[in-house]
Design a protein around this motif. Structure first.
Motif, PDB file in Angstrom:
ATOM      1  N   ALA A  40       9.211   5.779  10.606  1.00  0.00           N
ATOM      2  CA  ALA A  40       8.604   5.080   9.485  1.00  0.00           C
ATOM      3  C   ALA A  40       8.890   5.840   8.192  1.00  0.00           C
ATOM      4  CB  ALA A  40       7.104   4.948   9.699  1.00  0.00           C
ATOM      5  N   GLN A  41       9.227   5.086   7.143  1.00  0.00           N
ATOM      6  CA  GLN A  41       9.490   5.712   5.856  1.00  0.00           C
ATOM      7  C   GLN A  41       8.261   5.555   4.973  1.00  0.00           C
ATOM      8  OE1 GLN A  41      13.054   4.192   4.105  1.00  0.00           O
ATOM      9  NE2 GLN A  41      14.352   5.044   5.671  1.00  0.00           N
ATOM     10  N   GLU A  42       8.098   6.493   4.090  1.00  0.00           N
ATOM     11  CA  GLU A  42       6.963   6.477   3.187  1.00  0.00           C
ATOM     12  C   GLU A  42       7.173   5.437   2.090  1.00  0.00           C
ATOM     13  OE1 GLU A  42       4.832   9.543   0.120  1.00  0.00           O
ATOM     14  OE2 GLU A  42       5.703  10.343   1.953  1.00  0.00           O
ATOM     15  N   ALA A  43       6.115   4.732   1.754  1.00  0.00           N
ATOM     16  CA  ALA A  43       6.185   3.725   0.694  1.00  0.00           C
ATOM     17  C   ALA A  43       6.450   4.390  -0.650  1.00  0.00           C
ATOM     18  CB  ALA A  43       4.881   2.935   0.643  1.00  0.00           C
ATOM     19  N   VAL A  44       7.342   3.776  -1.432  1.00  0.00           N
ATOM     20  CA  VAL A  44       7.651   4.258  -2.773  1.00  0.00           C
ATOM     21  C   VAL A  44       7.253   3.236  -3.833  1.00  0.00           C
ATOM     22  CG1 VAL A  44       9.496   5.788  -2.014  1.00  0.00           C
ATOM     23  CG2 VAL A  44      10.037   3.420  -2.633  1.00  0.00           C
ATOM     24  N   GLY A  45       6.815   2.069  -3.370  1.00  0.00           N
ATOM     25  CA  GLY A  45       6.391   1.009  -4.269  1.00  0.00           C
ATOM     26  C   GLY A  45       5.668  -0.064  -3.489  1.00  0.00           C
ATOM     27  N   TRP A  46       5.099  -1.014  -4.224  1.00  0.00           N
ATOM     28  CA  TRP A  46       4.323  -2.077  -3.599  1.00  0.00           C
ATOM     29  C   TRP A  46       4.558  -3.377  -4.336  1.00  0.00           C
ATOM     30  CZ3 TRP A  46       3.040   2.850  -4.478  1.00  0.00           C
ATOM     31  CH2 TRP A  46       2.716   3.623  -3.361  1.00  0.00           C
ATOM     32  N   VAL A  47       4.589  -4.471  -3.594  1.00  0.00           N
ATOM     33  CA  VAL A  47       4.707  -5.797  -4.178  1.00  0.00           C
ATOM     34  C   VAL A  47       3.400  -6.113  -4.893  1.00  0.00           C
ATOM     35  CG1 VAL A  47       4.981  -8.260  -3.684  1.00  0.00           C
ATOM     36  CG2 VAL A  47       6.313  -6.567  -2.381  1.00  0.00           C
ATOM     37  N   GLN A  48       3.502  -6.476  -6.165  1.00  0.00           N
ATOM     38  CA  GLN A  48       2.319  -6.882  -6.925  1.00  0.00           C
ATOM     39  C   GLN A  48       2.120  -8.388  -6.863  1.00  0.00           C
ATOM     40  OE1 GLN A  48       3.173  -5.017 -10.800  1.00  0.00           O
ATOM     41  NE2 GLN A  48       1.293  -3.842 -10.446  1.00  0.00           N
ATOM     42  N   ALA A  49       3.219  -9.133  -6.907  1.00  0.00           N
ATOM     43  CA  ALA A  49       3.150 -10.597  -6.873  1.00  0.00           C
ATOM     44  C   ALA A  49       4.456 -11.125  -6.309  1.00  0.00           C
ATOM     45  CB  ALA A  49       2.917 -11.146  -8.278  1.00  0.00           C
ATOM     46  N   ALA A  50       4.374 -12.239  -5.602  1.00  0.00           N
ATOM     47  CA  ALA A  50       5.565 -12.893  -5.057  1.00  0.00           C
ATOM     48  C   ALA A  50       5.319 -14.392  -5.032  1.00  0.00           C
ATOM     49  CB  ALA A  50       5.870 -12.373  -3.663  1.00  0.00           C
ATOM     50  N   LYS A  51       6.345 -15.161  -5.427  1.00  0.00           N
ATOM     51  CA  LYS A  51       6.265 -16.625  -5.406  1.00  0.00           C
ATOM     52  C   LYS A  51       7.519 -17.176  -4.756  1.00  0.00           C
ATOM     53  CE  LYS A  51       3.707 -17.203  -9.734  1.00  0.00           C
ATOM     54  NZ  LYS A  51       3.798 -17.762 -11.084  1.00  0.00           N
ATOM     55  N   GLY A  52       7.369 -18.298  -4.086  1.00  0.00           N
ATOM     56  CA  GLY A  52       8.527 -18.966  -3.492  1.00  0.00           C
ATOM     57  C   GLY A  52       9.215 -18.080  -2.474  1.00  0.00           C
ATOM     58  N   GLN A  53      10.525 -18.221  -2.417  1.00  0.00           N
ATOM     59  CA  GLN A  53      11.297 -17.443  -1.447  1.00  0.00           C
ATOM     60  C   GLN A  53      11.576 -16.047  -2.004  1.00  0.00           C
ATOM     61  OE1 GLN A  53      15.150 -18.988  -0.463  1.00  0.00           O
ATOM     62  NE2 GLN A  53      15.326 -17.726   1.361  1.00  0.00           N
ATOM     63  N   ALA A  54      10.899 -15.057  -1.429  1.00  0.00           N
ATOM     64  CA  ALA A  54      11.091 -13.655  -1.790  1.00  0.00           C
ATOM     65  C   ALA A  54      10.937 -12.853  -0.506  1.00  0.00           C
ATOM     66  CB  ALA A  54      10.072 -13.210  -2.828  1.00  0.00           C
TER      67      ALA A  54
ATOM     68  N   LYS B  94      15.913  -6.469   9.268  1.00  0.00           N
ATOM     69  CA  LYS B  94      14.827  -7.440   9.464  1.00  0.00           C
ATOM     70  C   LYS B  94      14.311  -7.931   8.117  1.00  0.00           C
ATOM     71  CE  LYS B  94      13.300  -5.619  13.875  1.00  0.00           C
ATOM     72  NZ  LYS B  94      12.234  -4.948  14.617  1.00  0.00           N
ATOM     73  N   GLU B  95      14.191  -9.252   7.982  1.00  0.00           N
ATOM     74  CA  GLU B  95      13.657  -9.866   6.770  1.00  0.00           C
ATOM     75  C   GLU B  95      12.187 -10.181   6.966  1.00  0.00           C
ATOM     76  OE1 GLU B  95      15.566 -13.286   5.092  1.00  0.00           O
ATOM     77  OE2 GLU B  95      17.548 -12.370   5.228  1.00  0.00           O
ATOM     78  N   LYS B  96      11.389  -9.825   5.951  1.00  0.00           N
ATOM     79  CA  LYS B  96       9.962 -10.152   5.976  1.00  0.00           C
ATOM     80  C   LYS B  96       9.625 -10.857   4.665  1.00  0.00           C
ATOM     81  CE  LYS B  96       8.779  -6.021   8.583  1.00  0.00           C
ATOM     82  NZ  LYS B  96       8.149  -4.723   8.511  1.00  0.00           N
ATOM     83  N   PRO B  97       8.868 -11.945   4.737  1.00  0.00           N
ATOM     84  CA  PRO B  97       8.433 -12.583   3.493  1.00  0.00           C
ATOM     85  C   PRO B  97       7.596 -11.610   2.667  1.00  0.00           C
ATOM     86  CG  PRO B  97       7.949 -13.972   5.399  1.00  0.00           C
ATOM     87  CD  PRO B  97       8.385 -12.641   5.925  1.00  0.00           C
ATOM     88  N   ALA B  98       7.895 -11.523   1.374  1.00  0.00           N
ATOM     89  CA  ALA B  98       7.166 -10.611   0.494  1.00  0.00           C
ATOM     90  C   ALA B  98       5.771 -11.153   0.214  1.00  0.00           C
ATOM     91  CB  ALA B  98       7.929 -10.424  -0.813  1.00  0.00           C
ATOM     92  N   LYS B  99       4.794 -10.255   0.278  1.00  0.00           N
ATOM     93  CA  LYS B  99       3.395 -10.594   0.015  1.00  0.00           C
ATOM     94  C   LYS B  99       2.783  -9.479  -0.830  1.00  0.00           C
ATOM     95  CE  LYS B  99       2.969 -12.926   4.409  1.00  0.00           C
ATOM     96  NZ  LYS B  99       2.503 -12.906   5.759  1.00  0.00           N
ATOM     97  N   PRO B 100       1.788  -9.803  -1.648  1.00  0.00           N
ATOM     98  CA  PRO B 100       1.132  -8.753  -2.444  1.00  0.00           C
ATOM     99  C   PRO B 100       0.655  -7.599  -1.557  1.00  0.00           C
ATOM    100  CG  PRO B 100       0.445 -10.908  -3.205  1.00  0.00           C
ATOM    101  CD  PRO B 100       1.249 -11.128  -1.948  1.00  0.00           C
ATOM    102  N   ASP B 101       0.812  -6.400  -2.072  1.00  0.00           N
ATOM    103  CA  ASP B 101       0.437  -5.135  -1.437  1.00  0.00           C
ATOM    104  C   ASP B 101       1.393  -4.700  -0.329  1.00  0.00           C
ATOM    105  OD1 ASP B 101      -1.809  -4.799  -3.100  1.00  0.00           O
ATOM    106  OD2 ASP B 101      -2.985  -6.104  -1.802  1.00  0.00           O
ATOM    107  N   MET B 102       2.471  -5.445  -0.080  1.00  0.00           N
ATOM    108  CA  MET B 102       3.468  -5.042   0.916  1.00  0.00           C
ATOM    109  C   MET B 102       4.203  -3.803   0.406  1.00  0.00           C
ATOM    110  SD  MET B 102       6.640  -7.321   2.295  1.00  0.00           S
ATOM    111  CE  MET B 102       6.173  -7.847   3.916  1.00  0.00           C
ATOM    112  N   ALA B 103       4.426  -2.849   1.284  1.00  0.00           N
ATOM    113  CA  ALA B 103       5.092  -1.595   0.908  1.00  0.00           C
ATOM    114  C   ALA B 103       6.594  -1.796   0.738  1.00  0.00           C
ATOM    115  CB  ALA B 103       4.832  -0.534   1.970  1.00  0.00           C
TER     116      ALA B 103
END
Length: 134
Positions: A28-42, A50-59
């Motif tokens: 596991a890698q340490e988080a260096v940032g976080w998603v604040q907001a995401a809309k639509g396809q992100a 591996k692709e994961k849909p972006a969501k607020p607070d995601m590392a």
């Protein structure tokens, strides 16, 4: 009478203990940032593809790729408070990021703006060590 733990189970418990407590053994890698907001396809694409849909607070971790589709946008805040906003059909590679408030001279950030439209508000790193922001 004391409980008897089977030898195999004891070994497994020891390996799990080492895996989660010793630095460098965990993948596991340490988080260096976080998603604040995401809309639509992100999406966030990890180093293993591996692709994961972006969501607020995601590392966000080093080696992640962030991608937006035709209707997507995303805003990310990094540990030094640098903020990146990506509009539709954009891609950014998080190449190398390190920040510690206790040791700002060691801070560094390398982001690859591969395609698209970006907004950038620089954070503490650019003030402390502008040559280490790429």
């Amino acid at each position: 009478m004391p409980a008897i733990i089977p030898r195999g189970l004891l070994g497994l418990l020891f390996v799990l203990f080492l895996f989660f407590t010793l630095p460098g053994l965990s993948t596991a890698q340490e988080a260096v940032g976080w998603v604040q907001a995401a809309k639509g396809q992100a999406v966030i694409i990890s180093v293993d593809g591996k692709e994961k849909p972006a969501k607020p607070d995601m590392a966000i971790t080093p080696s992640d790729v962030v991608r937006t589709g035709a209707d997507g946008s995303i805003q990310i805040m990094f540990a030094d408070e640098t903020t990146v906003k990506m509009e539709a059909d954009s891609e950014m590679a998080v190449t190398d990021v390190f920040w510690s408030d206790g040791d700002p001279d060691q801070g560094r950030m390398s982001l690859g703006f591969n395609r698209g439209v970006f907004g950038l508000i620089t954070g503490k790193l650019i003030k402390a060590n502008p040559d280490r922001f790429q």
